[in-house]
Design a protein around this motif. Structure first.
Motif, PDB file in Angstrom:
ATOM      1  N   GLU A 283      69.836  11.254  -1.494  1.00 21.88           N
ATOM      2  CA  GLU A 283      68.763  11.299  -2.483  1.00 21.88           C
ATOM      3  C   GLU A 283      67.754  12.416  -2.221  1.00 21.88           C
ATOM      4  O   GLU A 283      66.899  12.690  -3.064  1.00 21.88           O
ATOM      5  CB  GLU A 283      68.039   9.953  -2.569  1.00 21.88           C
ATOM      6  N   ASP A 286      68.270  18.458  -3.735  1.00 22.81           N
ATOM      7  CA  ASP A 286      67.508  18.895  -4.902  1.00 22.81           C
ATOM      8  C   ASP A 286      68.208  20.017  -5.664  1.00 22.81           C
ATOM      9  O   ASP A 286      68.669  19.807  -6.770  1.00 22.81           O
ATOM     10  CB  ASP A 286      66.105  19.335  -4.486  1.00 22.81           C
ATOM     11  N   TRP A 307      60.952  12.124   0.880  1.00 27.34           N
ATOM     12  CA  TRP A 307      60.050  11.274   0.110  1.00 27.34           C
ATOM     13  C   TRP A 307      58.594  11.707   0.211  1.00 27.34           C
ATOM     14  O   TRP A 307      57.767  11.327  -0.617  1.00 27.34           O
ATOM     15  CB  TRP A 307      60.193   9.815   0.598  1.00 27.34           C
ATOM     16  N   LYS A 450      59.777  18.223  -6.461  1.00 28.94           N
ATOM     17  CA  LYS A 450      59.046  16.963  -6.344  1.00 28.94           C
ATOM     18  C   LYS A 450      59.641  16.107  -5.231  1.00 28.94           C
ATOM     19  O   LYS A 450      60.817  16.234  -4.905  1.00 28.94           O
ATOM     20  CB  LYS A 450      59.091  16.207  -7.670  1.00 28.94           C
ATOM     21  N   ALA A 452      61.496  13.196  -3.275  1.00 31.14           N
ATOM     22  CA  ALA A 452      62.676  12.422  -3.679  1.00 31.14           C
ATOM     23  C   ALA A 452      62.277  11.004  -4.048  1.00 31.14           C
ATOM     24  O   ALA A 452      61.338  10.430  -3.480  1.00 31.14           O
ATOM     25  CB  ALA A 452      63.687  12.404  -2.534  1.00 31.14           C
ATOM     26  N   ASP A 453      62.984  10.460  -5.012  1.00 28.37           N
ATOM     27  CA  ASP A 453      62.801   9.057  -5.380  1.00 28.37           C
ATOM     28  C   ASP A 453      63.612   8.193  -4.429  1.00 28.37           C
ATOM     29  O   ASP A 453      64.755   8.520  -4.090  1.00 28.37           O
ATOM     30  CB  ASP A 453      63.279   8.805  -6.811  1.00 28.37           C
ATOM     31  N   LYS A 454      63.039   7.092  -4.017  1.00 25.82           N
ATOM     32  CA  LYS A 454      63.765   6.153  -3.162  1.00 25.82           C
ATOM     33  C   LYS A 454      64.673   5.287  -4.020  1.00 25.82           C
ATOM     34  O   LYS A 454      64.251   4.738  -5.030  1.00 25.82           O
ATOM     35  CB  LYS A 454      62.783   5.263  -2.391  1.00 25.82           C
ATOM     36  N   ARG A 455      65.934   5.181  -3.577  1.00 23.16           N
ATOM     37  CA  ARG A 455      66.851   4.308  -4.283  1.00 23.16           C
ATOM     38  C   ARG A 455      66.457   2.852  -4.062  1.00 23.16           C
ATOM     39  O   ARG A 455      66.054   2.463  -2.980  1.00 23.16           O
ATOM     40  CB  ARG A 455      68.275   4.529  -3.781  1.00 23.16           C
ATOM     41  N   GLU A 456      66.617   2.064  -5.093  1.00 19.01           N
ATOM     42  CA  GLU A 456      66.213   0.656  -5.004  1.00 19.01           C
ATOM     43  C   GLU A 456      66.992  -0.092  -3.930  1.00 19.01           C
ATOM     44  O   GLU A 456      66.479  -0.986  -3.286  1.00 19.01           O
ATOM     45  CB  GLU A 456      66.413  -0.020  -6.365  1.00 19.01           C
TER      46      GLU A 456
END
Length: 476
Positions: A283, A286, A307, A450, A452-456
């Motif tokens: 994740e 980029d 993150w 930006k 990184a988005d954390k995976r759920e």
């Protein structure tokens, strides 16, 4: 027999501990109450050819002198100690020897450690006022170590013959003397270390040590600046800074090499911004950024963002004189090894210089179209404003300013070298040579990456573990 050997070894350890507890004066207090982190990094490094490039008053000569005495005495806290050590301290002239290296050695050397002094001039009972030839030092393992003083103005012939455990260069030597000293430490697998302010510009030390163009695995360097020295007051540093022009400031404050043109990124420090490779979570992936070239080098790098917004340059493709098929194949192969993300049709995405969208008389198709046909979707809509791009890169290089940091994997050797050699031309633009990595780095930075988005599905424990891995590798 084994019992006798064990008792002898325990006796050696006891002698060493006793020596360390004994009154060492100034050397006993070295890096105790206040710690100079760059000095400690130098002492801890295990490489056999170590150099400190430091500004005046940065603390570089201090660590060279202490390193000599620790080795000679047999009390080095980070290296294997031995008795009967033989080393040289090399200065540019006998006068510089007396005023700098010799003075620093004598200031740290307790009189109780001295077994004898031989003078070239002056009195043994007052060696600081004369020129020392040799100092005999009592070693804690029972032997006698020897420190000889040499000056470069004696000529290369005076450096022949001896087998040495170490050579300390206080300031940059001529090439022939440096190479002769390399021969002197070969028999004993000894070491070279140097402490210098690079006032002569881009000499052989720039190529051999700073750029390490021979890729010698035993070469290491560190920069020391005024800010690194905890014993230099900010008021004094400000007064010194106000008295120097830009080029002098590069060398005398930052210890940087210059030749009339300052570095574009003086904030770049290899010991800070270059890190060993480690596994990057998917994740964090980029984008890829490309500066195209056929006869000139094509530079491509793979960029990740964690993150917290920190950027990692994790892979590199850099080659000249190759066609699009070669470059596309190399980029796809590196991406495959990285497990790099693709679109629904298995195609890679990348940024590329907008010039790649132009068609020429030599080809009916643009470089961008040729990449597209080979499964690499390149975006030519990049911001090429040089001044704004450089400012953005600088913000990532400056740590602790509230923005993300940037780290380059040590395998990206061409980008690292360009950071070191990227200099200003006349005016406000960098020199247009050896800048391919720097150009595509700017394209990427100007894309405003930006965090990184954390995976759920990643638990809080797993996320914390990954953050700890990143901090262990980068120090943050």
């Amino acid at each position: 027999m084994l019992r006798e050997e064990l008792l002898e070894r325990l006796a050696e350890v006891e002698r060493e501990l006793k020596a360390r507890r004994a009154d060492g004066g100034k050397i006993a207090a070295y890096n105790k109450k206040k710690r100079h982190k760059k000095q400690l990094a130098f002492h801890k490094c295990k490489k056999r050819n170590r150099w400190v490039f430091g500004g005046n008053r940065s603390g570089k000569t201090e660590c060279g002198a202490v390193e000599c005495l620790w080795i000679l005495r047999g009390i080095h806290p980070y290296r294997k100690n031995r008795k009967d050590v033989f080393g040289w301290a090399v200065s540019l002239s006998t006068q510089v020897q007396r005023d700098v290296a010799q003075a620093k050695i004598l200031s740290y050397l307790p009189k109780s450690w001295i077994a004898g002094i031989t003078m070239l001039s002056g009195r043994k009972d007052s060696p600081a006022g004369g020129v020392v030839d040799q100092i005999k030092i009592k070693n804690v393992f029972g032997g006698i170590s020897t420190l000889g003083f040499k000056s470069c103005d004696q000529g290369r012939e005076k450096f022949q013959g001896s087998s040495l455990d170490f050579v300390w260069f206080d300031e940059e030597p001529p090439r022939d003397i440096y190479e002769e000293c390399l021969m002197r430490v070969m028999d004993r697998r000894g070491e070279i270390f140097g402490t210098m302010t690079p006032l002569k510009g881009k000499t052989f030390i720039y190529n051999e040590i700073f750029l390490n163009r021979r890729k010698n695995p035993e070469v290491w360097h560190e920069f020391m600046t005024w800010e690194d020295n905890p014993f230099l007051s900010k008021k004094e540093a400000k007064l010194l800074e106000g008295a120097l022009d830009g080029t002098s400031l590069d060398a005398r404050k930052y210890g940087r090499f210059s030749e009339g043109a300052g570095l574009v990124y003086p904030e770049f420090e290899e010991s800070v911004h270059v890190i060993p490779p480690f596994h990057i979570p998917p994740e964090w992936q980029d984008n890829i950024s490309i500066d195209p070239g056929l006869n000139n080098p094509l530079s491509a790098h793979w960029y990740c963002v964690d993150w917290d917004g920190n950027i990692y340059v994790v892979a590199e493709h850099f080659a000249a004189g190759k066609d699009i098929d070669f470059h596309a194949g190399a980029i796809k192969e590196i991406s495959r090894k990285l497990g790099w993300k693709t679109d629904g049709r298995g195609r890679l995405c990348a940024l590329i210089d907008s010039a790649a969208g132009q068609r020429t008389l030599a080809s009916p198709k643009s470089v961008a179209e040729l990449f597209y046909e080979r499964g690499i979707l390149v975006d030519t809509n990049v911001n090429k404003d040089v001044f704004s791009g450089i400012s953005r890169v600088k913000s990532y290089l400056k740590r602790g300013n509230g923005e993300g940091d940037i780290y380059i994997f040590s395998t990206c050797v061409n980008m690292i070298e360009e950071f070191k050699t990227y200099v200003w031309a006349d005016g406000d633009a960098p020199k247009k040579t050896d800048d391919h990595c720097m150009d595509e780095l700017r394209y990427y930075i100007m894309s405003r990456p930006k965090p990184a988005d954390k995976r759920e599905e990643i638990s809080a424990i797993a996320a914390d573990k990954l953050r700890r891995i990143r901090r262990k590798k980068t120090g943050r």
